[in-house]
Design a protein around this motif. Structure first.
Motif, PDB file in Angstrom:
ATOM      1  N   ARG A 199      -6.539  -2.893   2.381  1.00 31.95           N
ATOM      2  CA  ARG A 199      -5.395  -3.089   1.493  1.00 31.95           C
ATOM      3  C   ARG A 199      -6.151  -2.929  -0.149  1.00 31.95           C
ATOM      4  NH1 ARG A 199      -3.118  -7.439  -1.570  1.00 31.95           N
ATOM      5  NH2 ARG A 199      -1.233  -6.533  -2.459  1.00 31.95           N
TER       6      ARG A 199
ATOM      7  N   ILE B 226      -7.535   0.450  -0.727  1.00 31.70           N
ATOM      8  CA  ILE B 226      -6.502   1.485  -1.015  1.00 31.70           C
ATOM      9  C   ILE B 226      -6.154   1.102  -2.546  1.00 31.70           C
ATOM     10  CG2 ILE B 226      -4.257   2.184  -0.739  1.00 31.70           C
ATOM     11  CD1 ILE B 226      -4.678   2.042   2.338  1.00 31.70           C
ATOM     12  N   ILE B 227      -5.909  -0.200  -2.845  1.00 33.13           N
ATOM     13  CA  ILE B 227      -5.354  -0.333  -4.261  1.00 33.13           C
ATOM     14  C   ILE B 227      -6.515   0.040  -5.140  1.00 33.13           C
ATOM     15  CG2 ILE B 227      -4.980  -2.250  -5.812  1.00 33.13           C
ATOM     16  CD1 ILE B 227      -3.505  -3.812  -3.552  1.00 33.13           C
TER      17      ILE B 227
ATOM     18  N   HIS C 221      -3.169   6.102  -3.686  1.00 35.86           N
ATOM     19  CA  HIS C 221      -1.889   5.338  -3.914  1.00 35.86           C
ATOM     20  C   HIS C 221      -0.805   6.398  -3.590  1.00 35.86           C
ATOM     21  CE1 HIS C 221      -3.911   2.932  -7.357  1.00 35.86           C
ATOM     22  NE2 HIS C 221      -4.597   2.744  -6.348  1.00 35.86           N
ATOM     23  N   PRO C 222       0.522   5.641  -3.336  1.00 36.47           N
ATOM     24  CA  PRO C 222       1.644   6.574  -3.193  1.00 36.47           C
ATOM     25  C   PRO C 222       1.841   7.300  -4.480  1.00 36.47           C
ATOM     26  CG  PRO C 222       2.116   3.991  -2.801  1.00 36.47           C
ATOM     27  CD  PRO C 222       0.720   4.091  -3.271  1.00 36.47           C
ATOM     28  N   ARG C 223       2.333   8.413  -4.463  1.00 39.23           N
ATOM     29  CA  ARG C 223       2.655   9.290  -5.361  1.00 39.23           C
ATOM     30  C   ARG C 223       4.031   9.412  -5.876  1.00 39.23           C
ATOM     31  NH1 ARG C 223       0.510  13.380  -0.840  1.00 39.23           N
ATOM     32  NH2 ARG C 223       1.848  11.750  -0.015  1.00 39.23           N
ATOM     33  N   ALA C 224       4.266  10.212  -7.047  1.00 39.05           N
ATOM     34  CA  ALA C 224       5.512   9.935  -7.914  1.00 39.05           C
ATOM     35  C   ALA C 224       6.719   9.582  -7.083  1.00 39.05           C
ATOM     36  CB  ALA C 224       5.618  11.030  -9.089  1.00 39.05           C
TER      37      ALA C 224
ATOM     38  N   ARG D   3     -10.256 -12.601   3.157  1.00 41.72           N
ATOM     39  CA  ARG D   3     -11.657 -12.616   2.681  1.00 41.72           C
ATOM     40  C   ARG D   3     -11.508 -12.505   1.141  1.00 41.72           C
ATOM     41  NH1 ARG D   3     -14.897  -8.200   1.385  1.00 41.72           N
ATOM     42  NH2 ARG D   3     -17.203  -8.917   0.842  1.00 41.72           N
TER      43      ARG D   3
ATOM     44  N   ALA E 245     -19.633  -5.358  -1.885  1.00 42.03           N
ATOM     45  CA  ALA E 245     -19.195  -4.208  -0.802  1.00 42.03           C
ATOM     46  C   ALA E 245     -18.405  -4.789   0.059  1.00 42.03           C
ATOM     47  CB  ALA E 245     -20.594  -3.668  -0.308  1.00 42.03           C
ATOM     48  N   THR E 246     -17.206  -3.989   0.368  1.00 46.68           N
ATOM     49  CA  THR E 246     -16.446  -4.356   1.311  1.00 46.68           C
ATOM     50  C   THR E 246     -16.968  -3.603   2.557  1.00 46.68           C
ATOM     51  OG1 THR E 246     -14.889  -2.444   0.585  1.00 46.68           O
ATOM     52  CG2 THR E 246     -14.532  -4.565  -0.411  1.00 46.68           C
ATOM     53  N   GLN E 247     -16.100  -3.671   3.604  1.00 49.15           N
ATOM     54  CA  GLN E 247     -16.359  -3.416   4.996  1.00 49.15           C
ATOM     55  C   GLN E 247     -16.085  -1.728   5.516  1.00 49.15           C
ATOM     56  OE1 GLN E 247     -15.542  -6.984   7.851  1.00 49.15           O
ATOM     57  NE2 GLN E 247     -14.457  -7.266   5.716  1.00 49.15           N
TER      58      GLN E 247
ATOM     59  N   ARG F 217       8.805   5.397  -0.196  1.00 46.80           N
ATOM     60  CA  ARG F 217       7.802   4.948   0.851  1.00 46.80           C
ATOM     61  C   ARG F 217       6.902   6.229   1.126  1.00 46.80           C
ATOM     62  NH1 ARG F 217       8.420   0.234   1.268  1.00 46.80           N
ATOM     63  NH2 ARG F 217       9.213  -0.713   3.051  1.00 46.80           N
ATOM     64  N   ASP F 218       5.585   6.294   0.467  1.00 47.87           N
ATOM     65  CA  ASP F 218       4.565   7.224   0.503  1.00 47.87           C
ATOM     66  C   ASP F 218       3.327   6.466   0.601  1.00 47.87           C
ATOM     67  OD1 ASP F 218       4.041  10.213   0.039  1.00 47.87           O
ATOM     68  OD2 ASP F 218       2.912   9.366  -1.782  1.00 47.87           O
ATOM     69  N   SER F 219       2.663   7.725   1.041  1.00 52.09           N
ATOM     70  CA  SER F 219       1.065   7.351   1.056  1.00 52.09           C
ATOM     71  C   SER F 219       0.280   8.881   1.231  1.00 52.09           C
ATOM     72  CB  SER F 219       0.816   6.556   2.148  1.00 52.09           C
ATOM     73  OG  SER F 219      -0.886   6.401   2.147  1.00 52.09           O
TER      74      SER F 219
ATOM     75  N   TRP G  67       0.861  -1.114  -0.172  1.00 53.90           N
ATOM     76  CA  TRP G  67       0.204   0.080  -0.018  1.00 53.90           C
ATOM     77  C   TRP G  67       0.871   1.355  -0.023  1.00 53.90           C
ATOM     78  CZ3 TRP G  67      -0.782   3.730   4.081  1.00 53.90           C
ATOM     79  CH2 TRP G  67      -0.061   3.467   5.102  1.00 53.90           C
ATOM     80  N   ASN G  68       2.076   1.308   0.575  1.00 48.29           N
ATOM     81  CA  ASN G  68       2.849   2.551   0.770  1.00 48.29           C
ATOM     82  C   ASN G  68       4.285   2.352   0.308  1.00 48.29           C
ATOM     83  OD1 ASN G  68       3.904   0.784   2.584  1.00 48.29           O
ATOM     84  ND2 ASN G  68       4.617   2.348   4.039  1.00 48.29           N
TER      85      ASN G  68
ATOM     86  N   ASN H 294       6.687   2.471  -3.203  1.00 49.35           N
ATOM     87  CA  ASN H 294       6.862   2.837  -4.411  1.00 49.35           C
ATOM     88  C   ASN H 294       8.184   2.549  -5.185  1.00 49.35           C
ATOM     89  OD1 ASN H 294       5.546   4.985  -5.973  1.00 49.35           O
ATOM     90  ND2 ASN H 294       5.981   6.634  -4.472  1.00 49.35           N
TER      91      ASN H 294
ATOM     92  N   LEU I 189      -1.813  -1.175   7.921  1.00 49.75           N
ATOM     93  CA  LEU I 189      -1.363   0.097   7.895  1.00 49.75           C
ATOM     94  C   LEU I 189       0.246   0.155   8.515  1.00 49.75           C
ATOM     95  CD1 LEU I 189      -4.389   2.320   7.966  1.00 49.75           C
ATOM     96  CD2 LEU I 189      -3.320   1.473   5.914  1.00 49.75           C
TER      97      LEU I 189
END
Lengths: 304, 304
Positions: free
Chosen positions: B62, B65-66, B72-75, A62, B38-40, B82-84, A18-19, A21, B105
């Motif tokens: 997870r 977020i995907i 998503h992590p940026r450029a 899940r 539907a997710t939680q 490592r980014d979020s 998720w985090n 790059n 997380l």
């Protein structure tokens, strides 16, 4: 019959993480030619095609169950309004990527939960796992080297492998290749077929190498290719060994250690998102394949 | 700007639920004309489009977020390896469907974790949450009725709503509509816009009803339509109220309670997989929509 479904082939975090790059995960965020996605490491096994055991319960469980027809509830007319073919779960250590999925397996379904006493202590130290109603989910302590029937006609046997306690229980001094009950491998056998599943192993002992000679299939710790891979990729300081995982490469890596071993199929699993073997044309992938290894993937099926 | 993404609209278990054969989940197992999955329940909120807060961290986080480009992590050239864009997480109670996603997380990302003291005690009572490195993840105790900045330019304020402790902490005697710090609603505001998010509420008090009059948008507890829905569907004995959730229908259900309230948009969220409002043509769905309610779905976006 001994049948195995790879529900997830990736190590903790999954691919993409998720985090992250680094190059493999970034292929998803850019969106152009992403790699094949992989969820966190878990397999499902059966000997009769109807009762299944999960080995490790990943945080992605899940989605993994929804993705596999074999693990869906069966016809309500016959099986009722609450059903699952999952009859048992076996844990190989107490890492989050192997136990967090237990929290999804609540909802009043009866199953057996097999693990060593030490791994059960990780669960009992966290009241959140009381979400698994003790009336329905039986926590069964399993001693190393004592075979038991995990689902009908399928024997499982745990054996210690070098490893460490889960990250969230690490103190100041960490032994990263302790041989005890905190990290185990699994021998799965049905009829005359044998599969070994070892998603985490810090070091290959001579005794362990000898044991694995008997196998038709070996799933083995493929976390990192290079011991210093996290540093090379710029995403962390820890070596593979510091995380309790022997690398694929190097003089005491798994490629060398298993070079002349007599096993039907050797398959890397629990592969970290930083590992270059995820890239189909990487030199590292080619080196692993040339040495006779396969790279597990979500959806891989093996029937013996 | 106040922007909201519905990451997951379902209550615990999601739709489909892994071991459920009741009508809604069964539509997925049969494979013919399944409902929309539907997710939680979790939402993401921002006021500047670049820093995001998650309200609740579901076990599906997870995949959630995907699925959302915004998270998503940026450029890597600009933001590193490592980014979020996720800068904070807020918890509205200690239920598994709201906190288990915290375990995903991990991986050395810094963020603020906001919750009441009582909800923080649920986390501190489970060492597994030490996977969130305290050097990076700051656990911030948030008192009810005290506004704070959850991400830049976005104010949040918690307020107690009737509810109960998480199932895994229930003792023999359970108070299901206690007003304290174990279940809260959230007021989110940016510029002159206000959104209320209340995924669990056992009873609508006059005080709470008055408070909500100020809102442009209300997300409210849509767990069950009928208080005895679990029994009707044949999948359980507990009523909605026993689970800490007021039903939609009935004299003291939410449809009646909010009939004449002045709110811009009323949206049901945290909808259990047994709820007939998931079915687009059900009489219950039509009743809810006729009363001015929308039914949240994964991917719903609101920009004020």
């Amino acid at each position: 019959m001994l049948r195995i479904l790879v529900l997830g082939a990736a190590a903790g975090g999954g691919l993409p993480q998720w985090n992250c790059n680094a190059i493999n995960s970034a292929s998803f965020w850019r969106g152009d030619q992403p790699l094949q996605a992989a969820t966190q490491c878990s397999i499902a096994v059966t000997a009769d095609g109807s009762s299944w055991a999960l080995v490790n319960a990943s945080p992605d469980i899940r989605a993994q169950i929804i993705a596999r027809r074999e693990l869906h509830p069966r016809a309500p007319e016959e099986y009722g309004l609450r059903d699952s073919p999952v009859r048992s779960v076996l844990l190989t250590n107490g890492d989050i990527d192997h136990i967090a999925g237990l929290l999804t397996l609540r909802e009043r379904h009866a199953f057996d939960l097999f693990a060593t006493a030490e791994i059960h202590r990780v669960l009992s130290g966290n009241p959140i796992f009381n979400a698994l109603d003790p009336e329905l989910v039986k926590r069964r302590e399993t001693a190393p080297n004592a075979p038991f029937e995990i689902v009908p006609d399928l024997q499982a046997e745990l054996f210690p492998v070098p490893g460490k306690v889960p990250l969230f229980l690490e103190g100041d001094a960490v032994v990263t290749d302790l041989i005890g009950e905190q990290t185990v491998g699994v021998r799965l056998s049905a009829a005359d077929r044998t599969v070994f599943f070892i998603p985490g192993c810090a070091r290959l002992t001579a005794e362990l190498r000898d044991k694995l000679q008997q196998g038709d299939v070996l799933f083995f710790d493929g976390t990192v290719f290079h011991d210093d891979e996290m540093q090379r990729e710029g995403v962390g300081q820890k070596t593979g060994r510091r995380m309790g995982h022997m690398p694929m490469s190097g003089d005491d890596g798994s490629l060398q250690a298993f070079r002349d071993i007599d096993i039907g199929r050797k398959i890397y699993i629990h592969i970290n998102n930083t590992n270059p073997v995820w890239r189909p044309h990487s030199p590292e992938r080619q080196e692993a394949e040339a040495a006779g290894w396969e790279i597990a993937f979500d959806g891989m099926e093996i029937t013996l």
